[in-house]
Motif scaffolding. Structure first.
Motif, PDB file in Angstrom:
ATOM      1  N   LEU A   9      -8.983  31.239  34.349  1.00 53.94           N
ATOM      2  CA  LEU A   9      -8.782  30.361  33.201  1.00 53.94           C
ATOM      3  C   LEU A   9      -7.834  31.030  32.211  1.00 53.94           C
ATOM      4  CD1 LEU A   9      -9.624  27.800  31.514  1.00 53.94           C
ATOM      5  CD2 LEU A   9     -11.342  29.283  30.459  1.00 53.94           C
ATOM      6  N   SER A  10      -6.819  30.287  31.802  1.00 55.17           N
ATOM      7  CA  SER A  10      -5.893  30.767  30.780  1.00 55.17           C
ATOM      8  C   SER A  10      -5.723  29.673  29.725  1.00 55.17           C
ATOM      9  CB  SER A  10      -4.534  31.118  31.412  1.00 55.17           C
ATOM     10  OG  SER A  10      -3.613  31.518  30.413  1.00 55.17           O
ATOM     11  N   VAL A  11      -6.071  30.006  28.500  1.00 51.41           N
ATOM     12  CA  VAL A  11      -5.936  29.087  27.371  1.00 51.41           C
ATOM     13  C   VAL A  11      -4.908  29.674  26.417  1.00 51.41           C
ATOM     14  CG1 VAL A  11      -7.129  28.042  25.400  1.00 51.41           C
ATOM     15  CG2 VAL A  11      -8.326  28.312  27.588  1.00 51.41           C
ATOM     16  N   ARG A  12      -3.889  28.873  26.077  1.00 52.47           N
ATOM     17  CA  ARG A  12      -2.813  29.391  25.242  1.00 52.47           C
ATOM     18  C   ARG A  12      -2.534  28.455  24.070  1.00 52.47           C
ATOM     19  NH1 ARG A  12      -1.306  30.215  30.520  1.00 52.47           N
ATOM     20  NH2 ARG A  12      -0.137  28.250  30.581  1.00 52.47           N
ATOM     21  N   HIS A  13      -2.626  29.018  22.865  1.00 48.43           N
ATOM     22  CA  HIS A  13      -2.242  28.332  21.623  1.00 48.43           C
ATOM     23  C   HIS A  13      -2.918  26.963  21.475  1.00 48.43           C
ATOM     24  CE1 HIS A  13       0.684  31.516  21.667  1.00 48.43           C
ATOM     25  NE2 HIS A  13       1.310  31.003  22.710  1.00 48.43           N
ATOM     26  N   LEU A  14      -4.194  26.886  21.822  1.00 42.08           N
ATOM     27  CA  LEU A  14      -4.903  25.612  21.838  1.00 42.08           C
ATOM     28  C   LEU A  14      -5.284  25.186  20.423  1.00 42.08           C
ATOM     29  CD1 LEU A  14      -5.760  23.805  24.248  1.00 42.08           C
ATOM     30  CD2 LEU A  14      -8.076  24.676  23.928  1.00 42.08           C
ATOM     31  N   THR A  15      -4.960  23.939  20.103  1.00 42.68           N
ATOM     32  CA  THR A  15      -5.290  23.402  18.783  1.00 42.68           C
ATOM     33  C   THR A  15      -6.044  22.085  18.922  1.00 42.68           C
ATOM     34  OG1 THR A  15      -3.178  22.209  18.604  1.00 42.68           O
ATOM     35  CG2 THR A  15      -3.258  24.450  17.708  1.00 42.68           C
ATOM     36  N   LYS A  16      -6.947  21.850  17.974  1.00 48.61           N
ATOM     37  CA  LYS A  16      -7.697  20.596  17.932  1.00 48.61           C
ATOM     38  C   LYS A  16      -8.150  20.342  16.503  1.00 48.61           C
ATOM     39  CE  LYS A  16      -9.792  16.952  19.634  1.00 48.61           C
ATOM     40  NZ  LYS A  16      -9.028  15.836  20.233  1.00 48.61           N
ATOM     41  N   ALA A  17      -7.918  19.123  16.036  1.00 48.81           N
ATOM     42  CA  ALA A  17      -8.340  18.733  14.693  1.00 48.81           C
ATOM     43  C   ALA A  17      -9.051  17.397  14.759  1.00 48.81           C
ATOM     44  CB  ALA A  17      -7.139  18.649  13.750  1.00 48.81           C
ATOM     45  N   TYR A  18      -9.955  17.187  13.815  1.00 48.75           N
ATOM     46  CA  TYR A  18     -10.644  15.912  13.670  1.00 48.75           C
ATOM     47  C   TYR A  18     -10.447  15.419  12.244  1.00 48.75           C
ATOM     48  CZ  TYR A  18     -13.081  17.214  17.975  1.00 48.75           C
ATOM     49  OH  TYR A  18     -13.374  17.580  19.256  1.00 48.75           O
ATOM     50  N   PHE A  19     -10.697  14.133  12.061  1.00 53.38           N
ATOM     51  CA  PHE A  19     -10.643  13.562  10.718  1.00 53.38           C
ATOM     52  C   PHE A  19     -12.050  13.181  10.287  1.00 53.38           C
ATOM     53  CE2 PHE A  19      -6.276  13.219  12.001  1.00 53.38           C
ATOM     54  CZ  PHE A  19      -5.563  13.433  10.831  1.00 53.38           C
ATOM     55  N   ALA A  20     -12.451  13.676   9.145  1.00 54.54           N
ATOM     56  CA  ALA A  20     -13.761  13.385   8.576  1.00 54.54           C
ATOM     57  C   ALA A  20     -13.582  12.936   7.137  1.00 54.54           C
ATOM     58  CB  ALA A  20     -14.661  14.622   8.639  1.00 54.54           C
ATOM     59  N   ALA A  21     -14.112  11.758   6.844  1.00 56.99           N
ATOM     60  CA  ALA A  21     -13.982  11.179   5.495  1.00 56.99           C
ATOM     61  C   ALA A  21     -12.525  11.141   5.063  1.00 56.99           C
ATOM     62  CB  ALA A  21     -14.825  11.980   4.495  1.00 56.99           C
ATOM     63  N   GLY A  22     -11.643  10.826   6.017  1.00 61.33           N
ATOM     64  CA  GLY A  22     -10.225  10.690   5.704  1.00 61.33           C
ATOM     65  C   GLY A  22      -9.475  11.992   5.589  1.00 61.33           C
ATOM     66  N   GLU A  23     -10.158  13.113   5.785  1.00 65.04           N
ATOM     67  CA  GLU A  23      -9.505  14.416   5.676  1.00 65.04           C
ATOM     68  C   GLU A  23      -9.415  15.084   7.043  1.00 65.04           C
ATOM     69  OE1 GLU A  23     -11.133  17.004   2.802  1.00 65.04           O
ATOM     70  OE2 GLU A  23     -10.993  15.582   1.138  1.00 65.04           O
ATOM     71  N   ASN A  32      -6.362  31.559  22.072  1.00 65.64           N
ATOM     72  CA  ASN A  32      -5.863  32.188  23.293  1.00 65.64           C
ATOM     73  C   ASN A  32      -7.027  32.878  23.999  1.00 65.64           C
ATOM     74  OD1 ASN A  32      -2.796  31.873  23.095  1.00 65.64           O
ATOM     75  ND2 ASN A  32      -3.297  32.774  21.107  1.00 65.64           N
ATOM     76  N   LEU A  33      -7.133  32.645  25.302  1.00 60.88           N
ATOM     77  CA  LEU A  33      -8.267  33.186  26.051  1.00 60.88           C
ATOM     78  C   LEU A  33      -7.922  33.231  27.535  1.00 60.88           C
ATOM     79  CD1 LEU A  33     -11.339  33.894  26.409  1.00 60.88           C
ATOM     80  CD2 LEU A  33     -11.757  31.429  26.496  1.00 60.88           C
ATOM     81  N   SER A  34      -8.265  34.344  28.182  1.00 56.95           N
ATOM     82  CA  SER A  34      -8.117  34.455  29.633  1.00 56.95           C
ATOM     83  C   SER A  34      -9.424  34.963  30.223  1.00 56.95           C
ATOM     84  CB  SER A  34      -6.975  35.410  30.002  1.00 56.95           C
ATOM     85  OG  SER A  34      -5.725  34.873  29.626  1.00 56.95           O
ATOM     86  N   ILE A  35      -9.794  34.415  31.364  1.00 61.18           N
ATOM     87  CA  ILE A  35     -10.999  34.853  32.069  1.00 61.18           C
ATOM     88  C   ILE A  35     -10.625  35.128  33.520  1.00 61.18           C
ATOM     89  CG2 ILE A  35     -13.312  34.198  32.840  1.00 61.18           C
ATOM     90  CD1 ILE A  35     -13.614  32.544  30.346  1.00 61.18           C
ATOM     91  N   ALA A  36     -11.008  36.299  34.011  1.00 63.44           N
ATOM     92  CA  ALA A  36     -10.683  36.707  35.375  1.00 63.44           C
ATOM     93  C   ALA A  36     -11.736  36.206  36.356  1.00 63.44           C
ATOM     94  CB  ALA A  36     -10.574  38.232  35.449  1.00 63.44           C
ATOM     95  N   ALA A  37     -11.369  36.194  37.610  1.00 65.36           N
ATOM     96  CA  ALA A  37     -12.300  35.797  38.670  1.00 65.36           C
ATOM     97  C   ALA A  37     -13.527  36.696  38.635  1.00 65.36           C
ATOM     98  CB  ALA A  37     -11.612  35.887  40.024  1.00 65.36           C
ATOM     99  N   GLY A  38     -14.704  36.063  38.619  1.00 65.47           N
ATOM    100  CA  GLY A  38     -15.955  36.798  38.629  1.00 65.47           C
ATOM    101  C   GLY A  38     -16.393  37.346  37.288  1.00 65.47           C
ATOM    102  N   GLU A  39     -15.582  37.164  36.250  1.00 67.54           N
ATOM    103  CA  GLU A  39     -15.926  37.714  34.933  1.00 67.54           C
ATOM    104  C   GLU A  39     -16.922  36.807  34.217  1.00 67.54           C
ATOM    105  OE1 GLU A  39     -13.647  39.686  31.092  1.00 67.54           O
ATOM    106  OE2 GLU A  39     -12.684  38.023  32.147  1.00 67.54           O
ATOM    107  N   ALA A  64      -6.873  18.168  23.900  1.00 67.31           N
ATOM    108  CA  ALA A  64      -6.364  19.032  22.840  1.00 67.31           C
ATOM    109  C   ALA A  64      -5.194  18.352  22.132  1.00 67.31           C
ATOM    110  CB  ALA A  64      -5.916  20.364  23.426  1.00 67.31           C
ATOM    111  N   ASP A  65      -4.962  18.775  20.906  1.00 62.45           N
ATOM    112  CA  ASP A  65      -3.784  18.288  20.171  1.00 62.45           C
ATOM    113  C   ASP A  65      -2.532  19.039  20.583  1.00 62.45           C
ATOM    114  OD1 ASP A  65      -5.394  16.521  18.742  1.00 62.45           O
ATOM    115  OD2 ASP A  65      -5.778  17.976  17.154  1.00 62.45           O
ATOM    116  N   GLY A  66      -2.700  20.313  20.915  1.00 64.87           N
ATOM    117  CA  GLY A  66      -1.570  21.135  21.319  1.00 64.87           C
ATOM    118  C   GLY A  66      -2.050  22.337  22.111  1.00 64.87           C
ATOM    119  N   GLY A  67      -1.100  23.003  22.770  1.00 62.82           N
ATOM    120  CA  GLY A  67      -1.439  24.169  23.565  1.00 62.82           C
ATOM    121  C   GLY A  67      -1.621  23.831  25.028  1.00 62.82           C
ATOM    122  N   GLU A  68      -2.001  24.843  25.803  1.00 63.23           N
ATOM    123  CA  GLU A  68      -2.107  24.688  27.251  1.00 63.23           C
ATOM    124  C   GLU A  68      -3.421  25.259  27.772  1.00 63.23           C
ATOM    125  OE1 GLU A  68       1.229  26.681  28.934  1.00 63.23           O
ATOM    126  OE2 GLU A  68       2.718  25.370  28.005  1.00 63.23           O
TER     127      GLU A  68
END
Length: 224
Positions: A9-23, A32-39, A64-68
């Motif tokens: 698993l490789s996660v790069r520059h992942l972004t996520k936002a929600y809107f609550a009460a208009g904000e 950013n996160l990487s996980i190796a086999a068996g880890e 996600a909103d952005g990233g990979e």
């Protein structure tokens, strides 16, 4: 993380936002996160820090909103709904705080559910899982006839029956007392090691987190 192992698993520059009460609320701000086999990796963080959001994005249950997000060479951020469903069925194991068992199915059929759908049912492996999880004497019972700890063992067995590459567990022991939580997690660690799959577990317990190979923390939308 062992440098010479395959990165599952490789996660790069992942972004996520929600809107609550208009904000706009930025939950993930470039993870950013990487996980190796068996880890086996524990993820902790304050309530509302985005731990469950991150797992849901990795599992393709939200976008996600952005990233990979790259899973064993497959960029899942580009997959459609059918591709994501296939990924979850064939290569991911999912365990949540809510057991999500099918009430009308026996323990035996709940355990076999995902592996049968994936076309990878292995009766010998299922029997071994049932034995290791202490469920061999309960296979003809239904979820409502089991304790909470037993139901969570069924959920873990169902996820591992397909022999996934990655097990995602979101507070899998959150509804269990401490002794049962320790027992269930110990079994999970052993079975994950036996299958060779990787584990990313969200937990609020630093004590349980310390029993895994690596402990990372999500804070202010970033991996600390």
């Amino acid at each position: 993380m062992t440098a010479d192992k395959e990165i599952v698993l490789s996660v790069r520059h992942l972004t996520k936002a929600y809107f609550a009460a208009g904000e706009k609320v930025d939950v993930l701000r470039g993870v950013n996160l990487s996980i190796a086999a068996g880890e086996r990796v524990a993820l902790t963080g304050e309530s509302g820090s985005g731990k469950s959001t991150l797992l849901h994005l990795i599992a393709g249950l939200d976008r996600a909103d952005g990233g990979e997000i790259d899973f064993s060479g497959t960029p899942i951020t580009n997959l459609g709904e059918a591709g994501l469903a296939t990924l979850r069925r064939d290569r991911l194991g999912l365990v949540f705080q809510q057991f999500n068992l099918i009430p009308s199915l026996s323990v035996r059929d709940n355990l076999a559910f995902q592996s049968r759908i994936a076309g990878r049912h292995d009766a010998a492996w299922l029997a071994q899982l049932a034995e290791r999880l202490g469920l061999a004497g309960f296979l003809d019972r239904y979820p409502e006839q089991l304790s909470g700890g037993q139901q969570q063992r069924v959920a873990i067995g169902r996820a591992l029956a397909v022999k996934p590459s990655l097990l995602l567990a979101d507070e899998p022991t959150g509804n269990l007392d401490e002794a049962t939580a320790d027992e269930v997690l110990a079994l999970t660690r052993d079975l994950v090691a036996q299958t060779g799959c990787s584990l990313l577990m969200v937990t609020h317990s630093t004590r349980l987190a310390a029993t895994l190979d690596r402990h990372i923390r999500l804070s202010a939308g970033l991996i600390a």
